[in-house]
Motif scaffolding. Structure first.
Motif, PDB file in Angstrom:
ATOM      1  N   THR A 162       0.838  -1.196   0.000  1.00 39.54           N
ATOM      2  CA  THR A 162       0.000   0.000   0.000  1.00 39.54           C
ATOM      3  C   THR A 162       0.874   1.248   0.000  1.00 39.54           C
ATOM      4  OG1 THR A 162      -0.182   0.069   2.435  1.00 39.54           O
ATOM      5  CG2 THR A 162      -1.853  -1.178   1.224  1.00 39.54           C
ATOM      6  N   TRP A 201       0.812   5.591   0.724  1.00 38.98           N
ATOM      7  CA  TRP A 201       0.111   6.644   1.447  1.00 38.98           C
ATOM      8  C   TRP A 201       0.817   7.960   1.181  1.00 38.98           C
ATOM      9  CZ3 TRP A 201      -4.073   4.977   4.507  1.00 38.98           C
ATOM     10  CH2 TRP A 201      -4.186   3.586   4.634  1.00 38.98           C
ATOM     11  N   GLU A 256       5.529  10.515   0.700  1.00 43.34           N
ATOM     12  CA  GLU A 256       4.951   9.244   0.281  1.00 43.34           C
ATOM     13  C   GLU A 256       5.547   8.120   1.119  1.00 43.34           C
ATOM     14  OE1 GLU A 256       3.935   6.655  -3.734  1.00 43.34           O
ATOM     15  OE2 GLU A 256       4.401   8.803  -3.819  1.00 43.34           O
ATOM     16  N   LEU A 274      -4.732   3.716  11.846  1.00 45.00           N
ATOM     17  CA  LEU A 274      -5.656   4.110  10.796  1.00 45.00           C
ATOM     18  C   LEU A 274      -7.013   4.458  11.410  1.00 45.00           C
ATOM     19  CD1 LEU A 274      -3.465   2.178   9.462  1.00 45.00           C
ATOM     20  CD2 LEU A 274      -5.188   1.737   7.704  1.00 45.00           C
ATOM     21  N   THR A 309      -8.989   4.663   4.801  1.00 47.88           N
ATOM     22  CA  THR A 309      -8.260   5.447   3.796  1.00 47.88           C
ATOM     23  C   THR A 309      -7.397   6.557   4.401  1.00 47.88           C
ATOM     24  OG1 THR A 309     -10.176   6.905   3.476  1.00 47.88           O
ATOM     25  CG2 THR A 309      -9.980   4.985   2.019  1.00 47.88           C
ATOM     26  N   HIS A 310      -7.294   6.626   5.707  1.00 46.03           N
ATOM     27  CA  HIS A 310      -6.473   7.653   6.353  1.00 46.03           C
ATOM     28  C   HIS A 310      -5.551   7.017   7.390  1.00 46.03           C
ATOM     29  CE1 HIS A 310      -9.816  10.052   4.732  1.00 46.03           C
ATOM     30  NE2 HIS A 310      -8.923  11.036   4.652  1.00 46.03           N
ATOM     31  N   LEU A 355      -1.727  11.096   6.452  1.00 49.34           N
ATOM     32  CA  LEU A 355      -1.587  10.426   5.166  1.00 49.34           C
ATOM     33  C   LEU A 355      -2.929   9.931   4.628  1.00 49.34           C
ATOM     34  CD1 LEU A 355       1.574   8.324   6.058  1.00 49.34           C
ATOM     35  CD2 LEU A 355       1.533  10.370   4.619  1.00 49.34           C
ATOM     36  N   LYS A 374      -4.601   7.226   1.687  1.00 45.95           N
ATOM     37  CA  LYS A 374      -4.247   6.050   0.910  1.00 45.95           C
ATOM     38  C   LYS A 374      -4.273   6.351  -0.584  1.00 45.95           C
ATOM     39  CE  LYS A 374      -5.165   1.073   0.705  1.00 45.95           C
ATOM     40  NZ  LYS A 374      -6.061  -0.014   1.132  1.00 45.95           N
ATOM     41  N   LYS A 375      -3.211   5.940  -1.272  1.00 48.39           N
ATOM     42  CA  LYS A 375      -3.063   6.197  -2.700  1.00 48.39           C
ATOM     43  C   LYS A 375      -3.631   5.060  -3.526  1.00 48.39           C
ATOM     44  CE  LYS A 375       0.491   7.381  -6.140  1.00 48.39           C
ATOM     45  NZ  LYS A 375       1.945   7.621  -6.337  1.00 48.39           N
TER      46      LYS A 375
END
Length: 249
Positions: free
Chosen positions: A152, A154, A173, A228, A232-233, A245, A247-248
């Motif tokens: 993953t 971020w 990143e 987390l 997504t964060h 951060l 999530k990319k």
């Protein structure tokens, strides 16, 4: 009949006594979070606490300090063990001080009521935290607990003004390469020119939604961590700075 009534009454009293000792809430599986604000030399300082209890008797405390002119801020990450009984408990916090090269231990009493939620009493942390309030109210929030973070990515992006019409763009990143290693990189863009400022190897452990990290910075190893708040964060600390951060992939 009289003997039977006495027996039933005794059983009822015993049941009530047992029920009274059952806590209203289980700390495990929750990120207990709270915010407090205060003014210092005309600047508004925001503290955010996240007491992430990812087991029956242990967890990690994240304490952040941010202000309007600092998009990153500070973030301390401290593992703790805790006891919990009848809505009261104590967290025993360990802070590895990188400047003094020693581990400091603090106790933080805890209590829970349905009206106030979880209250953390901070008097014993005064030598570590320069804050003007004795306690903070924490509310229960869920947090994400993926089985693995491998592969993953971020990211965090922000701009900093360096003049009336100039600014620097910062791009952090974080890539989780395998189950114990990640890479943190910083790229800046100024005047249309992009530069890779640095890359750091991150060693980490991960369990039940919480990670602990160690990064070799300029001659010393700094310990931090992450968790987390949702899928997504990620709140990530390199041991000093806080990265928010996203999530990319």
């Amino acid at each position: 009949m009289k003997t039977r009534n006495i027996t039933l009454a005794a059983a009822a009293l015993l049941s009530m006594a047992f029920t009274a000792c059952v806590p209203d809430i289980d700390l495990k599986g929750h990120a207990w979070t709270g915010n407090a604000n205060y003014n210092e030399d005309g600047e508004r300082i925001n503290n955010e606490f996240a007491l992430v209890c990812n087991s029956d008797n242990s967890g990690t405390l994240f304490i952040s300090e941010t202000s309007a002119d600092d998009p990153m801020g500070l973030c301390l990450v401290m593992p703790f063990s805790y006891t919990w009984d009848d809505n009261n408990g104590t967290a025993t916090i360990k802070y590895e001080n990188p400047e003094e090269q020693k581990t400091q231990t603090f106790t933080m009493p805890l209590s829970y009521t349905k009206t106030e939620g979880l209250v953390a009493y901070l008097d014993n942390l005064k030598t570590l935290l320069d804050i003007p309030y004795p306690n903070i109210n924490l509310t229960s929030k869920n947090y994400a607990n993926p089985s693995s973070l491998v592969s993953t990515h971020w990211v965090m992006d922000f701009d900093e003004e360096i003049g009336e019409e100039e600014e620097i763009h910062y791009h952090y990143e974080l890539e989780f390469v395998n189950a114990t290693g990640a890479v943190l990189s910083l790229t800046t863009t100024e005047g249309g020119e992009e530069n890779l400022e640095d890359r750091w190897n991150v060693n980490y452990t991960y369990s039940n939604g919480v990670g602990h990290t160690s990064i070799y910075f300029f001659g010393e190893t700094i310990k931090g961590g992450f968790y987390l708040p949702d899928a997504t964060h990620m709140i990530f600390s390199d041991g000093e700075n806080r990265l928010n951060l996203v999530k990319k992939n």
